[in-house]
Write a protein that holds these residues in place. Structure first.
Motif, PDB file in Angstrom:
ATOM      1  N   SER A 153      13.385  26.994  87.255  1.00 34.08           N
ATOM      2  CA  SER A 153      14.236  25.950  87.838  1.00 34.08           C
ATOM      3  C   SER A 153      14.543  24.868  86.812  1.00 34.08           C
ATOM      4  CB  SER A 153      13.513  25.316  89.030  1.00 34.08           C
ATOM      5  OG  SER A 153      14.027  24.033  89.298  1.00 34.08           O
ATOM      6  N   ARG A 154      15.731  24.336  86.870  1.00 40.35           N
ATOM      7  CA  ARG A 154      16.055  23.152  86.053  1.00 40.35           C
ATOM      8  C   ARG A 154      16.194  21.940  86.983  1.00 40.35           C
ATOM      9  NH1 ARG A 154      21.600  21.607  84.073  1.00 40.35           N
ATOM     10  NH2 ARG A 154      21.247  19.820  82.719  1.00 40.35           N
ATOM     11  N   ILE A 155      16.968  22.126  88.046  1.00 44.65           N
ATOM     12  CA  ILE A 155      17.310  20.984  88.912  1.00 44.65           C
ATOM     13  C   ILE A 155      16.108  20.543  89.758  1.00 44.65           C
ATOM     14  CG2 ILE A 155      18.856  20.153  90.714  1.00 44.65           C
ATOM     15  CD1 ILE A 155      20.316  21.020  88.089  1.00 44.65           C
ATOM     16  N   ASN A 156      15.553  21.461  90.522  1.00 43.23           N
ATOM     17  CA  ASN A 156      14.452  21.075  91.409  1.00 43.23           C
ATOM     18  C   ASN A 156      13.207  20.680  90.618  1.00 43.23           C
ATOM     19  OD1 ASN A 156      15.190  21.606  94.515  1.00 43.23           O
ATOM     20  ND2 ASN A 156      16.336  22.967  93.184  1.00 43.23           N
ATOM     21  N   HIS A 184      11.188  26.311  96.693  1.00 42.22           N
ATOM     22  CA  HIS A 184      11.850  26.994  95.569  1.00 42.22           C
ATOM     23  C   HIS A 184      10.979  28.183  95.163  1.00 42.22           C
ATOM     24  CE1 HIS A 184      13.947  27.854  91.906  1.00 42.22           C
ATOM     25  NE2 HIS A 184      14.747  26.803  92.015  1.00 42.22           N
ATOM     26  N   TYR A 214      33.390  23.017  98.306  1.00 41.06           N
ATOM     27  CA  TYR A 214      32.715  22.906  99.603  1.00 41.06           C
ATOM     28  C   TYR A 214      33.524  22.033 100.566  1.00 41.06           C
ATOM     29  CZ  TYR A 214      28.803  25.602  98.037  1.00 41.06           C
ATOM     30  OH  TYR A 214      28.032  26.654  97.608  1.00 41.06           O
ATOM     31  N   SER A 258      20.210  21.415  96.111  1.00 41.15           N
ATOM     32  CA  SER A 258      20.949  21.645  94.868  1.00 41.15           C
ATOM     33  C   SER A 258      21.893  22.814  95.091  1.00 41.15           C
ATOM     34  CB  SER A 258      19.985  21.908  93.704  1.00 41.15           C
ATOM     35  OG  SER A 258      19.227  23.074  93.921  1.00 41.15           O
ATOM     36  N   VAL A 259      23.127  22.611  94.649  1.00 43.21           N
ATOM     37  CA  VAL A 259      24.203  23.557  94.963  1.00 43.21           C
ATOM     38  C   VAL A 259      24.844  24.035  93.664  1.00 43.21           C
ATOM     39  CG1 VAL A 259      26.360  23.839  96.258  1.00 43.21           C
ATOM     40  CG2 VAL A 259      24.635  22.200  97.070  1.00 43.21           C
ATOM     41  N   GLY A 260      24.870  25.351  93.458  1.00 39.09           N
ATOM     42  CA  GLY A 260      25.439  25.903  92.225  1.00 39.09           C
ATOM     43  C   GLY A 260      26.917  25.593  92.063  1.00 39.09           C
ATOM     44  N   GLY A 261      27.684  25.714  93.135  1.00 41.50           N
ATOM     45  CA  GLY A 261      29.142  25.567  93.069  1.00 41.50           C
ATOM     46  C   GLY A 261      29.587  24.115  92.983  1.00 41.50           C
ATOM     47  N   PRO A 317      17.030  24.752  96.666  1.00 42.56           N
ATOM     48  CA  PRO A 317      18.307  25.185  96.097  1.00 42.56           C
ATOM     49  C   PRO A 317      19.070  25.980  97.158  1.00 42.56           C
ATOM     50  CG  PRO A 317      16.556  26.663  95.383  1.00 42.56           C
ATOM     51  CD  PRO A 317      15.907  25.628  96.254  1.00 42.56           C
ATOM     52  N   LEU A 318      20.383  25.847  97.184  1.00 44.05           N
ATOM     53  CA  LEU A 318      21.187  26.614  98.148  1.00 44.05           C
ATOM     54  C   LEU A 318      21.217  28.082  97.711  1.00 44.05           C
ATOM     55  CD1 LEU A 318      22.983  26.054 100.702  1.00 44.05           C
ATOM     56  CD2 LEU A 318      24.937  26.203  99.163  1.00 44.05           C
ATOM     57  N   TYR A 319      20.721  28.956  98.550  1.00 40.61           N
ATOM     58  CA  TYR A 319      20.732  30.405  98.289  1.00 40.61           C
ATOM     59  C   TYR A 319      21.534  31.070  99.401  1.00 40.61           C
ATOM     60  CZ  TYR A 319      17.011  30.424  94.672  1.00 40.61           C
ATOM     61  OH  TYR A 319      16.264  30.260  93.519  1.00 40.61           O
ATOM     62  N   TRP A 320      22.613  31.712  99.029  1.00 39.89           N
ATOM     63  CA  TRP A 320      23.483  32.353 100.018  1.00 39.89           C
ATOM     64  C   TRP A 320      23.751  31.450 101.218  1.00 39.89           C
ATOM     65  CZ3 TRP A 320      26.502  35.425  97.918  1.00 39.89           C
ATOM     66  CH2 TRP A 320      26.078  36.262  96.885  1.00 39.89           C
ATOM     67  N   TYR A 321      24.207  30.247 100.880  1.00 40.70           N
ATOM     68  CA  TYR A 321      24.637  29.268 101.886  1.00 40.70           C
ATOM     69  C   TYR A 321      23.549  28.938 102.899  1.00 40.70           C
ATOM     70  CZ  TYR A 321      28.727  30.685  99.432  1.00 40.70           C
ATOM     71  OH  TYR A 321      29.586  30.986  98.402  1.00 40.70           O
ATOM     72  N   THR A 345      25.594  22.935  89.391  1.00 38.65           N
ATOM     73  CA  THR A 345      24.338  22.782  88.649  1.00 38.65           C
ATOM     74  C   THR A 345      24.374  23.401  87.247  1.00 38.65           C
ATOM     75  OG1 THR A 345      23.462  24.730  89.798  1.00 38.65           O
ATOM     76  CG2 THR A 345      22.903  22.584  90.718  1.00 38.65           C
TER      77      THR A 345
HETATM   78  C1  LIG Z   1      19.665  34.092  95.156  1.00 35.04           C
HETATM   79  C2  LIG Z   1      20.602  32.971  94.820  1.00 35.04           C
HETATM   80  C3  LIG Z   1      21.608  32.638  95.708  1.00 35.04           C
HETATM   81  C4  LIG Z   1      22.474  31.566  95.435  1.00 35.04           C
HETATM   82  N1  LIG Z   1      23.427  31.263  96.359  1.00 35.04           N
HETATM   83  C5  LIG Z   1      24.263  30.212  96.111  1.00 35.04           C
HETATM   84  C6  LIG Z   1      25.230  29.850  97.076  1.00 35.04           C
HETATM   85  O1  LIG Z   1      25.341  30.412  98.167  1.00 35.04           O
HETATM   86  N2  LIG Z   1      26.064  28.815  96.779  1.00 35.04           N
HETATM   87  C7  LIG Z   1      25.974  28.126  95.599  1.00 35.04           C
HETATM   88  O2  LIG Z   1      26.772  27.194  95.386  1.00 35.04           O
HETATM   89  N3  LIG Z   1      25.035  28.424  94.676  1.00 35.04           N
HETATM   90  C8  LIG Z   1      24.172  29.446  94.909  1.00 35.04           C
HETATM   91  N4  LIG Z   1      23.202  29.764  93.986  1.00 35.04           N
HETATM   92  C9  LIG Z   1      22.995  28.877  92.823  1.00 35.04           C
HETATM   93  C10 LIG Z   1      21.812  27.905  93.101  1.00 35.04           C
HETATM   94  O3  LIG Z   1      22.093  27.081  94.211  1.00 35.04           O
HETATM   95  C11 LIG Z   1      21.521  27.048  91.882  1.00 35.04           C
HETATM   96  O4  LIG Z   1      21.222  27.913  90.816  1.00 35.04           O
HETATM   97  C12 LIG Z   1      20.337  26.125  92.123  1.00 35.04           C
HETATM   98  O5  LIG Z   1      20.634  25.160  93.115  1.00 35.04           O
HETATM   99  C13 LIG Z   1      19.919  25.414  90.856  1.00 35.04           C
HETATM  100  O6  LIG Z   1      18.669  24.766  91.092  1.00 35.04           O
HETATM  101  P1  LIG Z   1      17.361  25.140  90.228  1.00 35.04           P
HETATM  102  O7  LIG Z   1      17.693  24.867  88.779  1.00 35.04           O
HETATM  103  O8  LIG Z   1      16.299  24.214  90.757  1.00 35.04           O
HETATM  104  O9  LIG Z   1      17.036  26.565  90.481  1.00 35.04           O
HETATM  105  C14 LIG Z   1      22.337  30.830  94.227  1.00 35.04           C
HETATM  106  C15 LIG Z   1      21.323  31.203  93.321  1.00 35.04           C
HETATM  107  C16 LIG Z   1      20.475  32.255  93.608  1.00 35.04           C
HETATM  108  C17 LIG Z   1      19.396  32.598  92.610  1.00 35.04           C
END
Ligand SMILES: Cc1cc2nc3c(=O)[nH]c(=O)nc-3n(C[C@H](O)[C@H](O)[C@H](O)COP(=O)(O)O)c2cc1C
Length: 174
Positions: free
Chosen positions: A15-18, A9, A114, A106-109, A66-70, A151
């Motif tokens: 971060s909140r989740i991780n 990360h 998905y 961890s996945v934002g969506g 955390p998932l970043y750009w898939y 998330t």
């Molecule tokens: C650069 C960036 C890219 C991201 N890409 C995605 C994505 O492709 N799909 C998705 O569902 N969430 C995406 N997110 C949301 C993160 O997955 C989400 O904020 C994260 O898992 C939360 O964990 P954290 O609180 O530990 O940061 C993205 C966030 C960032 C900052």
């Protein structure tokens, strides 16, 4: 034998989740080693031998990110390219052969997006295909993934529940 969690990360302060997952992992220092790549290598200069030694000492390895750009945050790609070297991870020697490897992401969506029918059009299993293929290639044993979705909208209670399930997942799948 302890489980090695390779936590990837770039911004743990925000971060909140991780961060919550890590807090839960650190309750079990005799059973779980947390290894944070961005903290260990702020300059991205990965110590390949040190990483390989750490991997050799563990039979259960989880990549958490955390998932970043898939995909994963970028240092993990560099780590894979450098640490899984020829004649260590593959070639004449397969040093991770038979080890259990899993992914905690961890996945934002929201989860329903998905899928083939959802807005993302791909399942998390499909999105993690390059990681799964890598595990297969080095003859390691892929264990089930652990996910958390949506998330931004997740209550603290749901997050704590998920963090506890993450630990159970680690202890059940090793
Ligand atoms: C650069 C960036 C890219 C991201 N890409 C995605 C994505 O492709 N799909 C998705 O569902 N969430 C995406 N997110 C949301 C993160 O997955 C989400 O904020 C994260 O898992 C939360 O964990 P954290 O609180 O530990 O940061 C993205 C966030 C960032 C900052």
């Amino acid at each position: 034998m302890k489980t090695l969690v390779i936590l990837v990360h770039p911004n743990m302060e925000n971060s909140r989740i991780n961060k919550r997952w890590k807090e839960e992992l650190e309750k079990y220092p005799d059973k779980i080693t947390v290894h944070e790549l961005y903290k260990e290598y702020p300059d991205w200069n990965i110590n390949i031998e040190k990483e390989q030694e750490l991997l050799e000492k563990h039979n259960n390895i989880i990549f958490e990110f955390p998932l970043y750009w898939y995909s994963s945050p970028p240092i993990l790609k560099k780590w894979l390219d450098e640490v899984l070297s020829y004649n260590w991870a593959y070639g004449n020697k397969y040093r991770l052969e038979g080890k259990n490897i899993g992914f905690a992401v961890s996945v934002g969506g929201p989860q329903q997006e998905y899928s083939k029918e959802g807005s993302v059009r791909f399942s998390m299993d499909e999105i993690l295909a390059p990681f799964e293929a890598t595990v297969e290639y080095i003859k390691a044993n892929l264990v089930p993934h652990h996910f958390i979705f949506d998330t931004e909208n997740l209550s603290d209670e749901k997050l704590s529940e998920n963090a506890e399930n993450y630990i159970k997942h680690i202890f059940n799948t090793k």
